[in-house]
Design a protein around this motif. Structure first.
Motif, PDB file in Angstrom:
ATOM      1  N   LYS A  56       6.888  75.850 125.765  1.00 54.60           N
ATOM      2  CA  LYS A  56       7.661  76.849 126.505  1.00 54.60           C
ATOM      3  C   LYS A  56       6.890  78.167 126.569  1.00 54.60           C
ATOM      4  O   LYS A  56       6.783  78.783 127.625  1.00 54.60           O
ATOM      5  N   GLU A  60       5.685  80.083 129.964  1.00 54.43           N
ATOM      6  CA  GLU A  60       6.129  81.456 130.241  1.00 54.43           C
ATOM      7  C   GLU A  60       4.945  82.390 130.433  1.00 54.43           C
ATOM      8  O   GLU A  60       4.968  83.265 131.300  1.00 54.43           O
ATOM      9  N   LYS A  65       6.937  84.840 133.319  1.00 57.22           N
ATOM     10  CA  LYS A  65       8.378  85.058 133.336  1.00 57.22           C
ATOM     11  C   LYS A  65       9.018  84.279 132.196  1.00 57.22           C
ATOM     12  O   LYS A  65       8.431  83.338 131.672  1.00 57.22           O
ATOM     13  N   LYS A  66      10.201  84.705 131.811  1.00 52.20           N
ATOM     14  CA  LYS A  66      10.947  84.061 130.732  1.00 52.20           C
ATOM     15  C   LYS A  66      11.918  83.047 131.310  1.00 52.20           C
ATOM     16  O   LYS A  66      12.482  83.258 132.377  1.00 52.20           O
TER      17      LYS A  66
END
Length: 130
Positions: A56, A60, A65-66
Protein backbone atom coordinates in the motif's frame (compact mmCIF):
# COMPACT_ATOMS: atom_id res chain seq x y z
CA UNK A 1 8.75 -19.49 3.01
CA UNK A 2 6.53 -22.08 1.48
CA UNK A 3 8.10 -25.01 -0.30
CA UNK A 4 7.21 -25.75 -3.91
CA UNK A 5 7.60 -29.17 -5.43
CA UNK A 6 6.54 -31.21 -2.41
CA UNK A 7 3.09 -32.48 -3.22
CA UNK A 8 0.51 -31.13 -0.79
CA UNK A 9 3.01 -29.63 1.66
CA UNK A 10 3.35 -26.02 2.60
CA UNK A 11 5.60 -24.62 5.32
CA UNK A 12 4.66 -21.04 6.17
CA UNK A 13 7.08 -18.51 7.58
CA UNK A 14 6.03 -15.24 9.22
CA UNK A 15 8.48 -13.34 6.99
CA UNK A 16 6.50 -14.32 3.90
CA UNK A 17 3.87 -11.57 4.12
CA UNK A 18 2.27 -12.09 0.71
CA UNK A 19 2.10 -15.89 1.16
CA UNK A 20 0.60 -15.45 4.60
CA UNK A 21 -1.86 -12.95 3.15
CA UNK A 22 -2.74 -15.31 0.29
CA UNK A 23 -3.24 -18.25 2.66
CA UNK A 24 -5.49 -16.27 5.00
CA UNK A 25 -7.41 -14.78 2.10
CA UNK A 26 -8.05 -17.94 0.13
CA UNK A 27 -8.31 -20.69 2.69
CA UNK A 28 -6.58 -24.02 2.23
CA UNK A 29 -7.43 -24.75 -1.42
CA UNK A 30 -6.87 -22.94 -4.69
CA UNK A 31 -8.08 -23.68 -8.18
CA UNK A 32 -6.09 -23.42 -11.38
CA UNK A 33 -6.85 -20.57 -13.78
CA UNK A 34 -5.49 -19.50 -17.13
CA UNK A 35 -5.01 -16.01 -18.39
CA UNK A 36 -3.43 -14.80 -21.64
CA UNK A 37 -1.70 -18.15 -22.09
CA UNK A 38 0.25 -17.94 -18.84
CA UNK A 39 -0.47 -20.31 -15.98
CA UNK A 40 -1.72 -18.44 -12.96
CA UNK A 41 -3.02 -19.87 -9.71
CA UNK A 42 -6.26 -18.19 -8.76
CA UNK A 43 -7.51 -17.67 -5.26
CA UNK A 44 -11.16 -17.09 -4.44
CA UNK A 45 -12.33 -13.75 -3.17
CA UNK A 46 -10.42 -12.98 0.02
CA UNK A 47 -12.14 -12.53 3.35
CA UNK A 48 -11.45 -8.78 3.59
CA UNK A 49 -7.71 -9.28 4.07
CA UNK A 50 -5.69 -6.17 3.36
CA UNK A 51 -2.63 -6.59 1.15
CA UNK A 52 0.69 -6.25 2.99
CA UNK A 53 1.14 -2.67 4.28
CA UNK A 54 4.42 -2.11 2.44
CA UNK A 55 2.57 -2.67 -0.86
CA UNK A 56 0.00 0.00 0.00
CA UNK A 57 2.80 2.42 0.92
CA UNK A 58 4.60 1.76 -2.39
CA UNK A 59 1.41 2.38 -4.41
CA UNK A 60 0.59 5.57 -2.49
CA UNK A 61 4.11 6.85 -3.14
CA UNK A 62 3.94 6.07 -6.88
CA UNK A 63 0.44 7.54 -7.28
CA UNK A 64 1.19 10.47 -4.92
CA UNK A 65 -2.12 10.03 -3.08
CA UNK A 66 -3.54 8.25 -0.05
CA UNK A 67 -6.04 5.41 -0.26
CA UNK A 68 -8.32 5.32 2.80
CA UNK A 69 -9.90 2.12 1.44
CA UNK A 70 -7.46 -0.66 0.49
CA UNK A 71 -9.19 -4.03 0.46
CA UNK A 72 -8.14 -7.03 -1.63
CA UNK A 73 -11.02 -8.71 -3.42
CA UNK A 74 -9.20 -11.28 -5.60
CA UNK A 75 -5.71 -12.57 -6.27
CA UNK A 76 -3.74 -14.89 -8.54
CA UNK A 77 -0.14 -16.03 -8.31
CA UNK A 78 2.53 -17.04 -10.79
CA UNK A 79 5.70 -18.96 -10.01
CA UNK A 80 8.71 -17.33 -11.65
CA UNK A 81 12.23 -16.91 -10.25
CA UNK A 82 10.32 -16.00 -7.10
CA UNK A 83 6.56 -15.41 -7.16
CA UNK A 84 4.34 -12.79 -8.76
CA UNK A 85 1.07 -12.01 -7.02
CA UNK A 86 -1.66 -10.30 -9.01
CA UNK A 87 -4.06 -8.64 -6.57
CA UNK A 88 -7.31 -6.79 -7.31
CA UNK A 89 -7.69 -4.10 -4.64
CA UNK A 90 -10.69 -1.90 -3.93
CA UNK A 91 -9.46 1.65 -3.29
CA UNK A 92 -12.79 3.50 -3.45
CA UNK A 93 -16.49 2.80 -3.56
CA UNK A 94 -16.37 1.80 -7.24
CA UNK A 95 -12.64 2.23 -7.88
CA UNK A 96 -10.17 -0.65 -8.14
CA UNK A 97 -6.50 -1.15 -8.95
CA UNK A 98 -4.68 -4.26 -10.11
CA UNK A 99 -1.30 -4.84 -8.48
CA UNK A 100 1.59 -7.10 -9.43
CA UNK A 101 3.69 -7.77 -6.35
CA UNK A 102 6.97 -9.66 -6.62
CA UNK A 103 8.33 -11.87 -3.86
CA UNK A 104 11.97 -12.84 -4.41
CA UNK A 105 13.48 -16.21 -3.63
CA UNK A 106 14.27 -16.79 0.06
CA UNK A 107 18.07 -16.72 -0.32
CA UNK A 108 17.91 -13.27 -1.96
CA UNK A 109 16.45 -11.75 1.22
CA UNK A 110 14.76 -8.84 -0.59
CA UNK A 111 11.58 -7.06 0.51
CA UNK A 112 8.29 -7.36 -1.35
CA UNK A 113 8.11 -5.01 -4.29
CA UNK A 114 5.27 -3.51 -6.25
CA UNK A 115 6.42 -4.43 -9.78
CA UNK A 116 3.54 -2.90 -11.68
CA UNK A 117 -0.01 -1.70 -11.28
CA UNK A 118 -3.04 -0.68 -13.31
CA UNK A 119 -5.50 2.02 -12.23
CA UNK A 120 -9.05 2.90 -13.31
CA UNK A 121 -10.28 -0.69 -12.99
CA UNK A 122 -13.77 -1.87 -12.06
CA UNK A 123 -14.97 -4.80 -9.97
CA UNK A 124 -15.78 -6.70 -13.18
CA UNK A 125 -12.41 -6.24 -14.92
CA UNK A 126 -10.60 -9.56 -15.20
CA UNK A 127 -7.46 -9.91 -13.15
CA UNK A 128 -4.85 -11.16 -15.63
CA UNK A 129 -1.11 -11.09 -16.29
CA UNK A 130 0.28 -7.64 -17.02
Amino acid sequence: MHKEGTKGSRADDESCNVCAWADRASGPRRTEGRSTGRRLRRGPQPRAQPPPPQVKAQLEEKENKKFPTFKAVEFKSQLVAGRNYFIKVQVGEEEFVHLRVFQSLPHEDKPLSLSSYQTAKTRHDELSYF
